[in-house]
Design an enzyme around this catalytic site. Structure first.
Site, PDB file in Angstrom:
ATOM      1  N   SER A 168     -50.604   5.010  20.768  1.00 13.93           N
ATOM      2  CA  SER A 168     -49.965   4.598  19.626  1.00 13.93           C
ATOM      3  C   SER A 168     -50.295   3.101  19.160  1.00 13.93           C
ATOM      4  O   SER A 168     -51.076   2.498  19.636  1.00 13.93           O
ATOM      5  CB  SER A 168     -48.473   4.726  19.959  1.00 13.93           C
ATOM      6  OG  SER A 168     -48.194   3.848  20.736  1.00 13.93           O
ATOM      7  N   LYS A 169     -49.644   2.807  17.989  1.00 10.04           N
ATOM      8  CA  LYS A 169     -50.047   1.396  17.517  1.00 10.04           C
ATOM      9  C   LYS A 169     -49.766   0.450  18.301  1.00 10.04           C
ATOM     10  O   LYS A 169     -50.597  -0.646  18.564  1.00 10.04           O
ATOM     11  CB  LYS A 169     -49.137   1.171  16.200  1.00 10.04           C
ATOM     12  CG  LYS A 169     -50.005   1.820  14.916  1.00 10.04           C
ATOM     13  CD  LYS A 169     -50.699   0.631  14.101  1.00 10.04           C
ATOM     14  CE  LYS A 169     -51.341   0.791  12.973  1.00 10.04           C
ATOM     15  NZ  LYS A 169     -52.445   2.014  13.242  1.00 10.04           N
TER      16      LYS A 169
END
Ligand code: GLU
Length: 496
Positions: free
Chosen positions: A259-260
């Site tokens: 994820s980011k």
């Protein structure tokens, strides 16, 4: 030791954005294999998907590689015997190879419009069939195909998958033999209507023309591999097919997708956050590879020396930020104070530009470095850890100034006596300060815990700091005395 044949490997990113850790790890593994075998590491930009090209992405890719120290022997900027290394500059080669396949009956022109293909896919979805080209143009009579082509009708070139009810098999170094049924492979496009090749064609043609020996890439490309194998056969290049090495994907800490927040930020973001390239290289090498299942800290040279394709595991590694931070701290502690000062400079200069801290200088930072080196996990933590060395006045918290065990009046008196004692010191060194202050504690019958805590808050503005006497020595006599005065004043105000 077995003499290894020098490998020719490539990192072939599409410039669709800035590379993240999961992605640049592919570059690292290729680079390690090239350096380990004494071969070449090639950077090839696969920019044939015009719609997904992102301005500046190629520069960002190169900047990321440079920062990590992954130098390329052939590729953009450095050139090489197989130049150009940017696919959009190589279009005639793909066209020529596609034409060769059409000529030998291994590929055909397809005139199906986007609308027709969409309708076809929708119908397949309704019948719960996998979406795939239905072969309409494969069945066109030759004359019709020629007439439509000569008439200038827009078309693509599709590869004619043999469909013999056989399996397409290839060997993967990580997973062993992998087979696909040829019925499951559609007649895929190799040349698009805009004259650009698809990834499959350009990738295979270039790997062949550039004499690539090993294709090391993420496992998300496994499903493309049978198409590539079919292409190698159709071109008659099957004997020079590269070794395929599909690495397990990197997962997020919860074993979900990256994820980011965890791993999917651009690599250059890690630079901004104060990670050392050495630490990131070490960390990424262990995402899918291991030396012996226990060694964690392996420097670049040792990685090059010991890297092996055999020890790439088949299970996905999870991205663990805690571990990266720990590792970064280890690498920070390995730096000499001089090196660490240099690395910290940009972070403190940026901080100083914002805060205008009047006492900041490289030489003062150099004195601060030994006091904070142990505690740093990221370079960008330095301003928050060390700001009080560089500012003029501190903002006091009156509650902190009179710690538990030392009421405000007593604290004020203690600080007053401290000021007297230290201002009389001939030398302003950690030893002299310690001698003076400990002596005073004895004389006044103060417990060192709360007493030193009170001085600490007075000279640093905080309850936790690097060792007190060293800190006072670095801050200097003038500013320490001024701070003691200010703290006494603050305690007086509190009492009023
Ligand atoms: N251009 C592909 C990518 O973006 C390359 C995949 C491969 O290495 O074959 O990752």
């Amino acid at each position: 030791m077995v003499q290894l044949t020098p490998a020719r490997v490539r990192y072939a990113p599409s410039p669709t954005g800035l590379p993240h850790v999961g992605n640049i790890r592919t570059a690292l593994f290729n680079w390690l294999w090239a350096r380990h075998t004494g071969g070449q590491f090639i950077l090839r930009i696969e920019d044939t998907d015009v719609a997904r090209r992102v301005e500046g992405a190629t520069e960002g890719i190169m900047e990321s590689l440079r920062w990590l120290g992954l130098d390329w022997d052939e590729g953009p900027l450095v050139g090489g015997p197989y130049a150009p290394y940017v696919q959009s500059e190589r279009l005639p080669r793909y066209e020529q190879e596609a034409a060769r396949l059409v000529g030998s009956g291994r590929a055909y022109f397809c005139f199906c419009s986007e609308e027709r293909l969409e309708a076809m896919r929708a119908a397949q979805a309704r019948r719960r069939e996998p979406p795939r080209y239905d072969g309409t143009c494969r069945r066109l009579p030759d004359e019709e195909r020629k007439r439509r082509k000569d008439g200038g009708e827009p078309c693509v070139v599709r590869f004619k998958v043999p469909h013999r009810g056989e399996t397409v098999t290839f060997h993967d170094l990580v997973r062993g033999e992998i087979s696909f049924r040829d019925e499951d492979i559609e007649d895929f496009v190799i040349l698009k209507s805009d004259g650009y090749p698809t990834y499959h064609l350009a990738n295979v043609v270039d790997d062949h023309l550039m004499s690539i020996t090993h294709v090391i890439r993420g496992e998300e490309w496994i499903s493309s591999c049978p198409k590539h194998v079919l292409l190698y056969h159709a071109f008659g290049w099957q004997r020079e097919m590269p070794v395929f090495v599909h690495m397990p994907v990197t997962l997020g800490p919860d074993k979900g997708k990256l994820s980011k927040r965890h791993g999917a930020e651009p690599v250059l973001e890690y630079r901004r956050q104060g990670y050392l390239p050495e630490a990131l290289v070490n960390f990424m090498a262990l995402l899918g590879w291991s030396l012996d299942d226990k060694t964690e800290i392996i420097g670049r040279e040792d990685l090059v020396k010991h890297f092996s394709l055999e020890r790439i595991g088949a299970t996905s590694a999870a991205f663990n930020r805690e571990k990266l931070d720990w590792m970064n701290g280890v690498y920070i502690r390995q730096l000499s104070p001089e090196e660490l000062t240099d690395k910290l400079m940009p972070f403190l200069e940026e901080w100083q530009a914002r805060t205008r801290a009047p006492h900041f200088s490289r030489s003062l930072l150099r004195q601060v470095v030994p006091l904070i080196q142990e505690r740093l996990r990221r370079l960008d933590e330095a301003p928050a850890l060390a700001d009080f060395f560089f500012v003029d006045e501190l903002a006091y918290d009156a509650v902190l100034l009179a710690p538990r065990g030392l009421p405000p009046d007593a604290a004020r008196d203690a600080l007053g006596r401290t000021r007297e004692a230290v201002s009389a010191l001939r030398e302003w060194t950690p030893e002299a300060l310690e001698g003076g202050i400990r002596g005073l504690a004895l004389e006044l019958g103060l417990k060192t815990g709360p007493y030193f805590g009170c001085i600490r808050v007075a000279v640093t503005g905080r309850a936790v700091s690097p060792p007190l006497f060293q800190t006072m020595a670095v801050i200097g006599r003038g500013r320490c005395l001024a701070r003691l005065d200010a703290a006494i004043e603050k305690l007086k105000q509190g009492a009023a």
